[in-house]
Design a protein around this motif. Structure first.
Motif, PDB file in Angstrom:
ATOM      1  N   GLU A  26       1.087 -24.165 -44.366  1.00  0.00           N
ATOM      2  CA  GLU A  26       0.238 -23.008 -44.638  1.00  0.00           C
ATOM      3  C   GLU A  26      -1.080 -23.488 -45.224  1.00  0.00           C
ATOM      4  OE1 GLU A  26       0.569 -18.744 -46.968  1.00  0.00           O
ATOM      5  OE2 GLU A  26       2.295 -20.075 -46.861  1.00  0.00           O
ATOM      6  N   ASN A  27      -2.174 -22.930 -44.745  1.00  0.00           N
ATOM      7  CA  ASN A  27      -3.493 -23.283 -45.249  1.00  0.00           C
ATOM      8  C   ASN A  27      -3.752 -22.513 -46.542  1.00  0.00           C
ATOM      9  OD1 ASN A  27      -6.426 -23.180 -45.628  1.00  0.00           O
ATOM     10  ND2 ASN A  27      -6.498 -24.202 -43.654  1.00  0.00           N
ATOM     11  N   PRO A  28      -4.227 -23.182 -47.600  1.00  0.00           N
ATOM     12  CA  PRO A  28      -4.458 -22.473 -48.865  1.00  0.00           C
ATOM     13  C   PRO A  28      -5.538 -21.392 -48.775  1.00  0.00           C
ATOM     14  CG  PRO A  28      -5.237 -24.746 -49.008  1.00  0.00           C
ATOM     15  CD  PRO A  28      -4.518 -24.605 -47.707  1.00  0.00           C
ATOM     16  N   HIS A  29      -6.379 -21.447 -47.747  1.00  0.00           N
ATOM     17  CA  HIS A  29      -7.437 -20.444 -47.565  1.00  0.00           C
ATOM     18  C   HIS A  29      -6.992 -19.321 -46.638  1.00  0.00           C
ATOM     19  CE1 HIS A  29     -10.142 -23.075 -49.693  1.00  0.00           C
ATOM     20  NE2 HIS A  29      -9.804 -24.068 -48.880  1.00  0.00           N
ATOM     21  N   GLY A  30      -5.750 -19.336 -46.215  1.00  0.00           N
ATOM     22  CA  GLY A  30      -5.219 -18.324 -45.314  1.00  0.00           C
ATOM     23  C   GLY A  30      -4.969 -18.906 -43.942  1.00  0.00           C
ATOM     24  N   GLY A  31      -3.968 -18.400 -43.281  1.00  0.00           N
ATOM     25  CA  GLY A  31      -3.635 -18.897 -41.951  1.00  0.00           C
ATOM     26  C   GLY A  31      -2.736 -20.121 -42.023  1.00  0.00           C
ATOM     27  N   TRP A  32      -2.830 -20.946 -40.982  1.00  0.00           N
ATOM     28  CA  TRP A  32      -1.913 -22.071 -40.844  1.00  0.00           C
ATOM     29  C   TRP A  32      -2.662 -23.331 -40.457  1.00  0.00           C
ATOM     30  CZ3 TRP A  32       2.727 -20.674 -42.470  1.00  0.00           C
ATOM     31  CH2 TRP A  32       3.054 -19.323 -42.432  1.00  0.00           C
ATOM     32  N   ASP A  33      -2.118 -24.479 -40.849  1.00  0.00           N
ATOM     33  CA  ASP A  33      -2.580 -25.772 -40.345  1.00  0.00           C
ATOM     34  C   ASP A  33      -1.636 -26.135 -39.212  1.00  0.00           C
ATOM     35  OD1 ASP A  33      -4.621 -26.054 -42.215  1.00  0.00           O
ATOM     36  OD2 ASP A  33      -3.263 -26.928 -43.689  1.00  0.00           O
ATOM     37  N   ALA A  34      -2.195 -26.498 -38.067  1.00  0.00           N
ATOM     38  CA  ALA A  34      -1.361 -26.769 -36.899  1.00  0.00           C
ATOM     39  C   ALA A  34      -1.930 -27.934 -36.101  1.00  0.00           C
ATOM     40  CB  ALA A  34      -1.283 -25.528 -36.012  1.00  0.00           C
ATOM     41  N   THR A  35      -1.064 -28.537 -35.290  1.00  0.00           N
ATOM     42  CA  THR A  35      -1.443 -29.637 -34.400  1.00  0.00           C
ATOM     43  C   THR A  35      -1.212 -29.198 -32.973  1.00  0.00           C
ATOM     44  OG1 THR A  35      -0.739 -31.231 -36.073  1.00  0.00           O
ATOM     45  CG2 THR A  35      -0.990 -32.044 -33.823  1.00  0.00           C
ATOM     46  N   ILE A  36      -2.193 -29.430 -32.109  1.00  0.00           N
ATOM     47  CA  ILE A  36      -2.056 -29.088 -30.697  1.00  0.00           C
ATOM     48  C   ILE A  36      -1.096 -30.088 -30.049  1.00  0.00           C
ATOM     49  CG2 ILE A  36      -3.234 -28.926 -28.472  1.00  0.00           C
ATOM     50  CD1 ILE A  36      -5.709 -27.987 -29.982  1.00  0.00           C
ATOM     51  N   MET A  37      -0.065 -29.574 -29.379  1.00  0.00           N
ATOM     52  CA  MET A  37       0.927 -30.434 -28.744  1.00  0.00           C
ATOM     53  C   MET A  37       0.504 -30.831 -27.333  1.00  0.00           C
ATOM     54  SD  MET A  37       2.841 -30.696 -31.246  1.00  0.00           S
ATOM     55  CE  MET A  37       4.081 -31.721 -30.512  1.00  0.00           C
ATOM     56  N   TRP A  38      -0.026 -29.900 -26.582  1.00  0.00           N
ATOM     57  CA  TRP A  38      -0.559 -30.158 -25.245  1.00  0.00           C
ATOM     58  C   TRP A  38      -1.491 -29.018 -24.913  1.00  0.00           C
ATOM     59  CZ3 TRP A  38       0.499 -26.043 -22.176  1.00  0.00           C
ATOM     60  CH2 TRP A  38       1.607 -25.296 -22.479  1.00  0.00           C
ATOM     61  N   SER A  39      -2.324 -29.247 -23.925  1.00  0.00           N
ATOM     62  CA  SER A  39      -3.224 -28.157 -23.524  1.00  0.00           C
ATOM     63  C   SER A  39      -3.247 -28.062 -22.018  1.00  0.00           C
ATOM     64  CB  SER A  39      -4.650 -28.400 -24.048  1.00  0.00           C
ATOM     65  OG  SER A  39      -5.171 -29.572 -23.490  1.00  0.00           O
ATOM     66  N   SER A  40      -3.491 -26.873 -21.537  1.00  0.00           N
ATOM     67  CA  SER A  40      -3.626 -26.673 -20.088  1.00  0.00           C
ATOM     68  C   SER A  40      -5.118 -26.521 -19.812  1.00  0.00           C
ATOM     69  CB  SER A  40      -2.863 -25.447 -19.638  1.00  0.00           C
ATOM     70  OG  SER A  40      -3.282 -24.315 -20.355  1.00  0.00           O
ATOM     71  N   SER A  41      -5.689 -27.449 -19.086  1.00  0.00           N
ATOM     72  CA  SER A  41      -7.142 -27.468 -18.874  1.00  0.00           C
ATOM     73  C   SER A  41      -7.602 -26.280 -18.175  1.00  0.00           C
ATOM     74  CB  SER A  41      -7.584 -28.655 -18.072  1.00  0.00           C
ATOM     75  OG  SER A  41      -6.811 -29.770 -18.313  1.00  0.00           O
TER      76      SER A  41
END
Length: 81
Positions: free
Chosen positions: A66-81
């Motif tokens: 959880e981000n202390p400023h609100g929302g979430w910290d996340a890592t992109i696993m894969w992306s579809s171009s």
């Protein structure tokens, strides 16, 4: 000079105006469809993998915390171009 009750009422009215303004900004920021698809805080689990909209693209992300400023910290696993 205002009484304590008058100051409290004025503060309550001001808080209500600010809340209404913020709600209008949030409503303008996302469509009804996006709002209905939004997950609630209790539905999100740290370490879980979810689809998230990042820069107008839907990508798979892992929630790191959880981000202390609100929302979430996340890592992109894969992306579809």
């Amino acid at each position: 000079m205002l009484t304590l009750k008058q100051r409290q009422e004025r503060a309550a009215r001001r808080a209500a105006r600010i809340a209404a303004k913020h709600e209008a900004i949030r409503a303008a920021a996302c469509t009804d469809n996006e709002r209905s698809l939004a997950m609630k805080k209790h539905e999100v689990k740290v370490g879980g993998r979810y689809a998230a909209k990042v820069s107008d693209k839907v990508v798979a992300v892992r929630i790191d915390g959880e981000n202390p400023h609100g929302g979430w910290d996340a890592t992109i696993m894969w992306s579809s171009s």
